[in-house]
Design a protein around this motif. Sequence first.
Motif, PDB file in Angstrom:
ATOM      1  N   ARG A   2      10.675 -40.632 -47.912  1.00  0.00           N
ATOM      2  CA  ARG A   2      11.746 -40.638 -48.898  1.00  0.00           C
ATOM      3  C   ARG A   2      11.102 -40.750 -50.268  1.00  0.00           C
ATOM      4  O   ARG A   2      10.477 -41.779 -50.588  1.00  0.00           O
ATOM      5  CB  ARG A   2      12.686 -41.819 -48.630  1.00  0.00           C
ATOM      6  N   LEU A   3      11.203 -39.688 -51.059  1.00  0.00           N
ATOM      7  CA  LEU A   3      10.642 -39.700 -52.406  1.00  0.00           C
ATOM      8  C   LEU A   3      11.501 -40.547 -53.334  1.00  0.00           C
ATOM      9  O   LEU A   3      12.706 -40.697 -53.128  1.00  0.00           O
ATOM     10  CB  LEU A   3      10.545 -38.274 -52.952  1.00  0.00           C
TER      11      LEU A   3
ATOM     12  N   VAL B 151      13.459 -38.341 -58.940  1.00  0.00           N
ATOM     13  CA  VAL B 151      12.741 -37.271 -58.237  1.00  0.00           C
ATOM     14  C   VAL B 151      13.046 -35.967 -58.965  1.00  0.00           C
ATOM     15  O   VAL B 151      14.151 -35.428 -58.880  1.00  0.00           O
ATOM     16  CB  VAL B 151      13.190 -37.185 -56.760  1.00  0.00           C
ATOM     17  N   THR B 152      12.064 -35.482 -59.712  1.00  0.00           N
ATOM     18  CA  THR B 152      12.264 -34.280 -60.525  1.00  0.00           C
ATOM     19  C   THR B 152      11.549 -33.058 -59.953  1.00  0.00           C
ATOM     20  O   THR B 152      11.688 -31.957 -60.473  1.00  0.00           O
ATOM     21  CB  THR B 152      11.754 -34.526 -61.955  1.00  0.00           C
TER      22      THR B 152
ATOM     23  N   PRO C  18      15.892 -36.074 -51.529  1.00  0.00           N
ATOM     24  CA  PRO C  18      14.560 -36.690 -51.634  1.00  0.00           C
ATOM     25  C   PRO C  18      13.823 -36.880 -50.303  1.00  0.00           C
ATOM     26  O   PRO C  18      12.788 -37.536 -50.277  1.00  0.00           O
ATOM     27  CB  PRO C  18      14.871 -38.044 -52.261  1.00  0.00           C
ATOM     28  N   LEU C  19      14.328 -36.329 -49.196  1.00  0.00           N
ATOM     29  CA  LEU C  19      13.667 -36.495 -47.907  1.00  0.00           C
ATOM     30  C   LEU C  19      12.773 -35.294 -47.600  1.00  0.00           C
ATOM     31  O   LEU C  19      13.181 -34.139 -47.795  1.00  0.00           O
ATOM     32  CB  LEU C  19      14.698 -36.668 -46.790  1.00  0.00           C
TER      33      LEU C  19
ATOM     34  N   GLY D  53       4.448 -38.097 -58.821  1.00  0.00           N
ATOM     35  CA  GLY D  53       4.920 -38.882 -59.947  1.00  0.00           C
ATOM     36  C   GLY D  53       6.192 -39.662 -59.708  1.00  0.00           C
ATOM     37  O   GLY D  53       6.768 -40.223 -60.651  1.00  0.00           O
ATOM     38  N   CYS D  54       6.638 -39.732 -58.456  1.00  0.00           N
ATOM     39  CA  CYS D  54       7.909 -40.415 -58.193  1.00  0.00           C
ATOM     40  C   CYS D  54       7.783 -41.507 -57.132  1.00  0.00           C
ATOM     41  O   CYS D  54       8.721 -42.269 -56.910  1.00  0.00           O
ATOM     42  CB  CYS D  54       8.974 -39.409 -57.745  1.00  0.00           C
ATOM     43  N   GLY D  55       6.617 -41.596 -56.480  1.00  0.00           N
ATOM     44  CA  GLY D  55       6.460 -42.577 -55.417  1.00  0.00           C
ATOM     45  C   GLY D  55       7.184 -42.147 -54.153  1.00  0.00           C
ATOM     46  O   GLY D  55       7.995 -41.213 -54.162  1.00  0.00           O
TER      47      GLY D  55
END
Length: 312
Positions: free
Chosen positions: A87-88, A107-108, A172-173, A198-200
């Motif tokens: 999961r971002l 999340v971009t 985000p998955l 860049g989003c973890g």
Amino acid sequence: MSGSEKQARPKIPRRALDGVLLLDKPLGLSSNDALIKAKRLYLAKKAGHTGTLDPLATGLLPLCFGEATKFSQDLLEADKTYEATMRLGIRTTTGDAEGEALETRDVTCDEAAVAQAMTRFTGEIIQVPPMYSALKRDGKPLYEYARAGQTVEREGRSVTIHALEMIACALPLVTFRVTCSKGTYVRTLAEDIGEALGCGAHLTALRRTGVGALTLEHALTLDELASLSEAERDARLQPVDALLSTFPAVQLDDEATRRFLHGQRLRLDDVAAARVEAGRVRVYAQEGGRLLGVAKAGEGVLAPERLIVTAQ
């Protein structure tokens, strides 16, 4: 029930059993608990597993019974294959869904960016082991430090990602398949991919589908195992040499078999099928084709390493 009645309860006899069970471990159960349940179903005297799966993880957990336990280390060293979902946008204390959220980010990125980032994590890479792991520092597992709110310095370790591919992406998955070397933390892999984007990220699901040459194809769940008769359960055990299928095979005649089982080193020129490359081999008797054990071949010598007691 009185104490005398408890003492009078007869012990259930345990069986000497040799073989390998391909277990499909359920979610939420530790590897050791899964082993205990399977051992009880088989009434086996001796059993062990070939490397732990976290309670969050499901999938292939080869369990060894009897003589097979001698070769469990060989699967600890084997490559593993997993299907995982990350999961971002959220980092957690444990790197997976069991931990508390540490940070949330937007999340971009798009699917193409995720795929591109994943290409940076194939081949030999350096991983810093997570704090929530069983690795020890000064005799104490790292997770004990982590639970006490402490962080200790960890050195990066070299691991190999043999294959890494995206299976599905519904941001985000992201679901991916990875084949990796011993010592790889898929949680850390997900976290590192998230940082590269860049989003973890953190891991939300993990399923092991392969260990060495073994796969989930013939694996059983504990519920399936419990529904079988004793004879049916025994029939589902893989032979001991299922753990050794990647090793070349050497066959010995009767005299060489006798000497091998007494731990004697043999000249490769004197044994059947002697043209083998240096390295570890599985050794069989020509008579009956039974497994005798494993040996190391090299410098013209076949040196016994571990023997099957029941082969004698």
